[in-house]
Design a protein around this motif. Structure first.
Motif, PDB file in Angstrom:
ATOM      1  N   LYS A 188       0.821  -1.234   0.000  1.00  0.00           N
ATOM      2  CA  LYS A 188       0.000   0.000   0.000  1.00  0.00           C
ATOM      3  C   LYS A 188       0.852   1.280   0.000  1.00  0.00           C
ATOM      4  N   GLN A 189       2.081   1.146  -0.353  1.00  0.00           N
ATOM      5  CA  GLN A 189       2.923   2.355  -0.373  1.00  0.00           C
ATOM      6  C   GLN A 189       2.546   3.241  -1.575  1.00  0.00           C
ATOM      7  N   TYR A 190       2.579   4.538  -1.338  1.00  0.00           N
ATOM      8  CA  TYR A 190       2.245   5.524  -2.382  1.00  0.00           C
ATOM      9  C   TYR A 190       3.522   6.263  -2.758  1.00  0.00           C
ATOM     10  N   SER A 191       3.937   6.133  -3.996  1.00  0.00           N
ATOM     11  CA  SER A 191       5.165   6.829  -4.385  1.00  0.00           C
ATOM     12  C   SER A 191       5.029   7.449  -5.772  1.00  0.00           C
ATOM     13  N   VAL A 192       5.725   8.552  -5.969  1.00  0.00           N
ATOM     14  CA  VAL A 192       5.801   9.167  -7.295  1.00  0.00           C
ATOM     15  C   VAL A 192       6.457   8.169  -8.244  1.00  0.00           C
ATOM     16  N   GLN A 193       7.449   7.452  -7.724  1.00  0.00           N
ATOM     17  CA  GLN A 193       8.198   6.506  -8.551  1.00  0.00           C
ATOM     18  C   GLN A 193       7.274   5.495  -9.214  1.00  0.00           C
ATOM     19  N   ALA A 194       6.346   4.922  -8.430  1.00  0.00           N
ATOM     20  CA  ALA A 194       5.440   3.907  -8.990  1.00  0.00           C
ATOM     21  C   ALA A 194       4.536   4.532 -10.058  1.00  0.00           C
ATOM     22  N   GLN A 195       4.043   5.743  -9.796  1.00  0.00           N
ATOM     23  CA  GLN A 195       3.131   6.378 -10.755  1.00  0.00           C
ATOM     24  C   GLN A 195       3.872   6.659 -12.066  1.00  0.00           C
ATOM     25  N   VAL A 196       5.095   7.163 -11.918  1.00  0.00           N
ATOM     26  CA  VAL A 196       5.897   7.505 -13.101  1.00  0.00           C
ATOM     27  C   VAL A 196       6.114   6.276 -13.976  1.00  0.00           C
ATOM     28  N   TRP A 197       6.484   5.172 -13.348  1.00  0.00           N
ATOM     29  CA  TRP A 197       6.800   3.986 -14.154  1.00  0.00           C
ATOM     30  C   TRP A 197       5.548   3.355 -14.748  1.00  0.00           C
ATOM     31  N   MET A 198       4.404   3.519 -14.109  1.00  0.00           N
ATOM     32  CA  MET A 198       3.174   3.018 -14.714  1.00  0.00           C
ATOM     33  C   MET A 198       2.804   3.859 -15.946  1.00  0.00           C
ATOM     34  N   ILE A 199       3.110   5.156 -15.872  1.00  0.00           N
ATOM     35  CA  ILE A 199       2.874   6.009 -17.053  1.00  0.00           C
ATOM     36  C   ILE A 199       3.828   5.588 -18.175  1.00  0.00           C
ATOM     37  N   LEU A 200       5.091   5.424 -17.814  1.00  0.00           N
ATOM     38  CA  LEU A 200       6.078   5.055 -18.841  1.00  0.00           C
ATOM     39  C   LEU A 200       5.784   3.674 -19.416  1.00  0.00           C
ATOM     40  N   GLY A 201       5.186   2.814 -18.605  1.00  0.00           N
ATOM     41  CA  GLY A 201       4.826   1.483 -19.095  1.00  0.00           C
ATOM     42  C   GLY A 201       3.553   1.498 -19.927  1.00  0.00           C
ATOM     43  N   GLY A 202       2.899   2.656 -19.985  1.00  0.00           N
ATOM     44  CA  GLY A 202       1.691   2.776 -20.815  1.00  0.00           C
ATOM     45  C   GLY A 202       0.438   2.232 -20.153  1.00  0.00           C
TER      46      GLY A 202
END
Ligand code: RAM
Length: 509
Positions: free
Chosen positions: A392-406
């Motif tokens: 349940k961790q919330y990070s900018v890192q996870a959001q960024v990579w989900m965007i980059l992964g499409g």
């Protein structure tokens, strides 16, 4: 070790270009609360011609230098009947000179902090055997029998970057961008040696994550395809059966690597580096030779997918991914994004090389991983990638990579990213490496104004603090953030920070 690949790496050792820099200028290092690490350098004058025991001065070479240092030691009319003992301390930034290295309390070996005691037995030219990375040298005369003349401090700066290939930005480019691009280019230049080093002060290794950004940026700056090719072969030579590639390797005295440093996301980005290299150079031979390595590397992640299509995390902390140095960062969502990001680039590579079966298998894996990410990593009601896989961790890192992964795009993606950046609850990026991917995510979402503003705000802030080259770790107003528990250990010319030139030259001029 794969002999053929080692040979190929050897055949591609690039020539080094050198340039001699000399100085007589001295500075005073003063406490300065406006400076990022609390110290700045102020011009003082010229170095003293004659010194005696206890004297001390700080030379300023006016730019970041990587190379061998020499100077002259002479008597002042009377024979020096005992050795001259000098302490030389090197700093990439004023803070290192101000800081007493004896107070170092970090985790990495203190021998990285560059300080040498030299005994000069015979007057004449002293050529120091080591390669140094610095702008400033503090010279302390520890002992000398009589007044002594010191002069002609110089450094032969070395790089495998052919700066003649470098093109200035078009007339009329925003001066802030010109400055950022200049500092980024100096950063890459000084990390380009017989491999793309992560930092010439420390670790002086070839890391695959750093390689990815260096090779990409090099394409728009110096274009040293030979160096990129060498580095691709070096990693391929270190491949071990069913293991992710080592995250880093050493070149000397012979190519070698640490056994427990395989990094999943770095291994996938290595694969992307081959795609980038091929599409830039069209060097079919190298691409064909290294493609089987890429195929095996991607297969490791494919085999690690669970029934939900999520890539499992291996036990070893490095294998579970790096992503960023933010403390306690969870990696699962981000690594899933890296996997998808890599496949998006690798499928066209497979097709271009006539590997249609592989392209097909990768498309299937991509669909499964995409589906899994949407179902199990995304939280609809919070419009964010917050999930059980990451505790349940919330990070900018996870959001960024989900965007980059499409996995997410459009307005939803923009909103998600904006929210993550301002939320007091989210973990934020700490390295320029991660900030690169943040800018890339903005570009992918078409947030061009925000991307440009972020480059100016983040890398521009280092320029305003007087950076000659970009730093390894930078969190503005928080100089204590350090993965090594002491910022004096940071490398202040760090390769993974060079990528603004890539964005500026590709999108903003
Ligand atoms: C540090 C270095 C290097 C990076 C690794 C993961 O040791 O900064 O550049 O790739 O971490």
């Amino acid at each position: 070790m794969n002999r053929l690949f080692l040979d190929r790496a050897e055949q591609n050792i690039p020539p080094l270009f050198s340039q001699t820099v000399t100085t007589e200028k001295t500075v005073e290092i003063v406490a300065d609360e406006k400076a990022f690490l609390g110290y700045s350098a102020h011009a003082l004058g010229s170095m003293p011609e004659v010194v005696k025991a206890g004297d001390r001065f700080v030379l300023d070479f006016g730019r970041h230098c990587v190379g061998k240092v020499s100077f002259e030691v002479r008597d002042n009319g009377r024979y020096l009947d005992a050795p001259v003992r000098l302490k030389l301390k090197f700093g990439e930034v004023p803070y290192e000179i101000a800081r007493d290295y004896a107070t170092y309390h970090g985790d990495l070996c203190s021998s990285w902090l560059t300080e040498d005691i030299i005994n000069v037995d015979r007057i004449g030219t002293v050529e120091l055997p080591r390669r140094y990375s610095f702008r400033y040298i503090e010279v302390t005369v520890l002992a000398t029998p009589r007044p002594t003349r010191l002069s002609d401090f110089s450094v032969v700066c070395e790089t495998s970057a052919d700066t003649a290939n470098w093109k200035s930005l078009p007339e009329g480019t925003d001066p802030e961008l010109v400055e950022i691009d200049r500092v980024a280019a100096a950063t890459l230049r000084d990390c380009m040696q017989s491999a793309y080093e992560d930092g010439p002060k420390r670790d002086r290794r070839l890391w695959s994550g750093d390689l990815y950004l260096q090779a990409l940026t090099d394409q728009v700056l110096f274009d040293n395809a030979m160096l990129a090719r060498r580095c691709l072969y070096l990693f391929a030579a270190c491949e071990e059966e069913k293991e992710y590639l080592p995250g880093c390797l050493y070149q000397y005295p012979e190519v070698t690597f640490d056994k427990d440093m395989n990094i999943s996301d770095y291994a996938m980005l290595y694969c992307v580096s081959l795609a980038d290299y091929y599409f830039h150079t069209e060097d079919q031979k190298t691409a064909m030779e290294l493609f089987p390595v890429v195929k095996r590397q991607m297969q490791i992640s494919i085999d690690l997918m669970d029934k939900n299509g999520i890539i499992g995390m291996l036990e070893n902390s490095w294998e579970g991914g790096f992503i960023d140095w933010a403390p306690n960062l969870k990696h699962n969502t981000a690594v899933q994004g890296v996997f998808l990001y890599a496949l998006e680039r690798l499928i066209p590579l497979a097709e271009a090389l006539g590997e249609s079966e592989t392209a097909k298998a990768w498309r299937e894996a991509q669909a499964k991983a995409m589906d899994g990410a949407k179902k199990y990593l995304y939280c609809e009601k919070c419009n964010a990638f917050i999930n059980a896989y990451d505790g349940k961790q919330y990070s900018v890192q996870a959001q960024v990579w989900m965007i980059l992964g499409g996995v997410i795009d459009g307005e939803k993606g923009k909103q998600m990213l904006k929210e993550a950046l301002v939320s007091p609850d989210s973990i934020k990026p700490v390295t320029p490496y991660m900030h690169h991917y943040l800018v890339a995510a903005m570009v992918k979402l078409g947030m061009m104004e925000e991307a440009l503003a972020h480059i100016k705000e983040y890398w521009g802030a280092m320029v305003k603090y007087g950076a000659d080259t970009f730093w390894e770790v930078f969190v503005d107003h928080n100089p204590d953030v350090s993965p090594y528990n002491d910022p004096v250990m940071h490398s202040f010319c760090h390769a993974w920070s060079c990528s603004p030139s890539y964005f500026i030259r590709k999108y903003f001029v």
